[in-house]
Design an enzyme around this catalytic site. Structure first.
Site, PDB file in Angstrom:
ATOM      1  N   GLU A 144       0.827  -1.219   0.000  1.00  0.00           N
ATOM      2  CA  GLU A 144       0.000   0.000   0.000  1.00  0.00           C
ATOM      3  C   GLU A 144       0.860   1.268   0.000  1.00  0.00           C
ATOM      4  O   GLU A 144       0.849   2.041   0.967  1.00  0.00           O
ATOM      5  CB  GLU A 144      -0.972  -0.004   1.178  1.00  0.00           C
ATOM      6  CG  GLU A 144      -2.061  -1.036   1.041  1.00  0.00           C
ATOM      7  CD  GLU A 144      -3.201  -0.857   2.030  1.00  0.00           C
ATOM      8  OE1 GLU A 144      -3.011  -0.172   3.057  1.00  0.00           O
ATOM      9  OE2 GLU A 144      -4.287  -1.396   1.782  1.00  0.00           O
ATOM     10  N   GLU A 300      -6.602  -7.657  -0.840  1.00  0.00           N
ATOM     11  CA  GLU A 300      -7.011  -7.613   0.570  1.00  0.00           C
ATOM     12  C   GLU A 300      -8.453  -7.168   0.668  1.00  0.00           C
ATOM     13  O   GLU A 300      -8.884  -6.247  -0.038  1.00  0.00           O
ATOM     14  CB  GLU A 300      -6.180  -6.590   1.356  1.00  0.00           C
ATOM     15  CG  GLU A 300      -4.764  -6.977   1.626  1.00  0.00           C
ATOM     16  CD  GLU A 300      -4.064  -5.909   2.465  1.00  0.00           C
ATOM     17  OE1 GLU A 300      -4.739  -5.160   3.208  1.00  0.00           O
ATOM     18  OE2 GLU A 300      -2.839  -5.808   2.361  1.00  0.00           O
TER      19      GLU A 300
HETATM   20  C1  GLA Z   1      -4.124  -2.534   4.849  1.00  0.00           C
HETATM   21  C2  GLA Z   1      -2.755  -3.168   4.971  1.00  0.00           C
HETATM   22  C3  GLA Z   1      -2.752  -4.414   5.797  1.00  0.00           C
HETATM   23  C4  GLA Z   1      -3.611  -4.246   7.019  1.00  0.00           C
HETATM   24  C5  GLA Z   1      -4.996  -3.887   6.589  1.00  0.00           C
HETATM   25  C6  GLA Z   1      -5.985  -3.779   7.722  1.00  0.00           C
HETATM   26  O1  GLA Z   1      -4.848  -2.991   3.810  1.00  0.00           O
HETATM   27  O2  GLA Z   1      -2.205  -3.445   3.713  1.00  0.00           O
HETATM   28  O3  GLA Z   1      -1.421  -4.690   6.179  1.00  0.00           O
HETATM   29  O4  GLA Z   1      -3.084  -3.251   7.824  1.00  0.00           O
HETATM   30  O5  GLA Z   1      -4.942  -2.627   5.964  1.00  0.00           O
HETATM   31  O6  GLA Z   1      -7.246  -3.412   7.246  1.00  0.00           O
END
Ligand code: GLA
Length: 682
Positions: A144, A300
């Site tokens: 991210e 995710e």
């Molecule tokens: C993001 C991060 C993950 C985690 C999630 C929790 O997507 O990439 O590592 O912290 O948030 O929602």
């Protein structure tokens, strides 16, 4: 191979005896892919240059032995304590000069050569070690980008910015022109005088801010590319990606898409938001469109609750399944969660996981396992693609960034919300839609919707104009064509180079205060044969002077009573519609319905009940209709031809052929088009 199913896997949080259990539970849950090692840097390199991959070999071998593929992270998202202790200059600095301390994650300056050197070295070690590992499916670089550290304002970044500016402008004179530095005595004699737009007594130079947003995105992308380069060199042919965030201003998804072998997204539906599926749909369409319809990965999502909103409710029964299938329906070939096993400690211990604290005798584990089984039952879906849509919505990161700068007529304009206001009526009408940047070839679309394109270059305007000349239906909304790519107002004012195609000019902006609205009345019988009902509008109005366009609707009260609110302009073989205010949703729906009917853009399936989404994917595996019931009520849906329910097998039922589907609330149907199957068989 099928649709990938799995989660982030963080084995370093658990003793090794748990790993064995993980593997057998992953099999039970039908996991086919995990993304592993995202935050493993401190464990994999506990001291500078001293690598410990023995434990990770066992993780990789165990997963490989269980037939689970690995999307292998490069472990560079959270630098270990030794790095920031030895090199505190790696830590990012805010615009106020304050350093951010370690203790969370993503605490690195994207321009830091020290961070990049260490990150690349680790990626290189990983690539050398695991390039030929049978479990390796793809690489996941960083995590991210720009989530927590979007921009850094330290001296290292300042020097990198000056290098970037030299490359962009060549001379300081050009920079002065581009940044309008004659204003407020800001002229530079030398690049060395230039700084990032740090906290100043008042508004920093807007062109400088805009360039700093571009530069910061570039700095993040150079981190990604530096790692990608070693991965591509040491493991040729293994795809490289990174997980993007939805409509994330710091990272231009379209610009990044060229450097990603597959688009990958993290999307966290908010169970308390009645429009969460709409926001998801918009983002998923962007992911699908960014690389021309290529399948993408939902890398995710949460199996249940998250931990980072003010109140974190679980997903009600069926919602996780529905929203996961929605991603597949909109072109995803992977559905993964954050994370596999719920953490015992750390900041995310209340974030849901596939294996919750309460264990496997839980609704969450049952729901995810059932979904895993369902996805595994239809491997032929993988690789199929959306039928190319005939409508497109244009989003331009550059313009978005410029639109939301300070010292504007209104500080209430937020592009993602504004754009969603244009996407909503298309979604409600069941129309398939691409989401594209303005430099994409638009000629294949019958309808192009351009929300609030504040910054427009001459070249961009010409592309839109030639689209209309060639017979396209274009819809543009207010505060468009205001500035060029250096945030300088176009001569003659708004809509600048769009004036000719729209057939109008804007004399004055009349933004509306919060809680105020104005009346809007249809003028009756627009040339296209459609009309707008009466209604309300808010947020914005402007004094439009017609120069060839006709008024479709006008303001009925306020300072602009009687002047045009919506216009249409026949131009070449096409038509350009302009919306000078924010119409209430019902009016916007009526407007888009009219424009799209004129364009001949039809819904995927006619006559669907409200809240039911329909999409089609097709390819070598067949032609599939997806029906997703986001509405609160059961719905009976008539099908246009005989179809087979492909999820029946996963439920242990017979695949009956049907012309009708009964879809409960939050229900999902995936239907194989039997005409297509018959045609293929003969
Ligand atoms: C993001 C991060 C993950 C985690 C999630 C929790 O997507 O990439 O590592 O912290 O948030 O929602």
């Amino acid at each position: 191979m099928g649709i990938h199913f799995g989660a982030d896997y963080n084995p370093e949080q658990w003793p090794e005896e748990v790993w064995e259990q993980d593997l057998s539970l992953m099999k039970r849950a039908h996991v086919t892919m995990v993304t592993a090692g995202i935050f493993s840097w401190a464990r994999a390199e506990p001291r500078p240059g001293a690598y410990d991959f023995g434990w990770f070999d066992r993780v990789m071998d165990g997963l490989g032995g269980a037939g689970i593929r690995v999307c292998l992270a490069t472990m560079t998202a959270s630098p270990p304590p030794w790095l920031t202790r030895a090199h505190p200059e790696v830590l990012p600095q805010g615009p106020d000069g304050q350093r951010r301390w370690p203790g969370g994650r993503q605490h690195y300056c994207p321009s830091s050569p020290v961070y990049r050197e260490h990150a690349v070295r680790l990626a290189e070690r990983l690539a050398a070690r695991y390039a030929g590992h049978p479990a390796l499916a793809m690489w996941h670089v960083g995590n991210e980008y720009g989530c927590h550290t979007r921009q850094c304002f330290c001296d290292v970044s300042a020097a990198d910015f000056r290098r970037w500016l030299r490359e962009r402008y060549g001379s300081v004179e050009q920079l002065n022109t581009a940044w309008s530095t004659a204003f407020w005595s800001q002229a530079y004699a030398d690049f060395d005088e230039v700084l990032p737009p740090r906290t100043a007594p008042t508004f920093p130079n807007p062109a400088q801010q805009l360039d700093y947003l571009r530069f910061s995105d570039d700095a993040l992308r150079r981190c990604y590319l530096a790692e990608k380069e070693v991965l591509a060199r040491l493991s040729p042919g293994v795809p490289v990606t990174t997980n993007l965030m939805p409509f994330h201003k710091p990272v231009d998804a379209f610009a990044w898409s060229a450097d990603m072998d597959a688009m990958a997204l993290d999307f966290y539906q908010d169970p308390f938001d009645p429009e969460t599926h709409l926001r998801a749909a918009f983002t998923f369409d962007l992911m699908r469109s960014a690389r021309g319809g290529q399948p993408w990965l939902l890398l995710e999502q949460a199996p249940g609750a998250v931990n980072w909103r003010a109140v974190n409710g679980p997903k009600p029964p069926g919602a996780m399944r529905l929203w996961s299938w929605q991603a597949v329906a909109q072109g995803a070939d992977a559905v993964l969660y954050f994370q596999w096993r719920q953490s015992r400690g750390g900041a995310e211990k209340f974030h849901s996981a596939m294996v919750p604290h309460a264990g496997t005798d839980t609704r969450v584990f049952r729901e995810v396992s059932d979904l895993g089984r369902e996805l595994a039952s239809v491997p032929e879906l993988a690789g199929t693609r959306a039928v190319p849509p005939t409508a497109a919505l244009v989003v331009d990161w550059d313009s978005w960034r410029a639109l939301e700068l300070d010292s504007h007529p209104s500080s209430r304009l937020r592009l993602p919300e504004l754009a969603l206001g244009h996407y909503r009526p298309l979604f409600a009408a069941g129309v398939a839609c691409d989401v594209v940047p303005p430099d994409r070839d638009l000629s294949g679309y019958r309808l192009v919707v351009v929300p609030n394109l504040y910054a427009v270059t001459g070249a961009c305007a010409e592309r839109l104009a030639s689209y209309v000349r060639g017979g396209g239906q274009l819809l543009v909304s207010f505060f468009s064509g205001v500035v060029d790519d250096c945030d300088r107002v176009h001569p003659g004012g708004c809509p600048g180079p769009l004036r000719e195609v729209l057939g109008l000019r804007v004399e004055e902006f009349w933004p509306l205060e919060e809680d105020t609205a104005v009346g809007v009345r249809g003028c009756g019988g627009a040339a296209g044969g459609w009309d707008l009902p009466d209604g309300r509008a808010d947020l914005w109005s402007e004094d439009v002077r017609l120069e060839g366009a006709e008024a479709v609707a006008e303001f009925t009260d306020g300072e602009l009573a009687g002047s045009p609110a919506v216009t249409r302009h026949g131009y070449g073989a096409g038509t350009a519609t302009y919306v000078g205010t924010r119409l209430e949703p019902a009016l916007m729906r009526a407007l888009l319905d009219g424009v799209r009917a004129a364009a001949g853009v039809r819904p995927v399936l006619a006559g669907l009940p409200a809240g039911v989404q329909a999409t089609v994917r097709e390819g070598a595996g067949g032609r599939f209709l997806f029906l997703l019931n986001h509405g609160g009520r059961a719905a009976d849906i008539a099908l246009p031809c005989p179809m087979a329910d492909v999820l029946a097998g996963a439920r242990g039922e017979r695949e009956d052929h049907t012309y009708q589907v009964a879809l409960p609330a939050r229900g999902v149907a995936v239907l194989r088009d039997l005409r297509r199957a018959a045609a293929t068989a003969t």
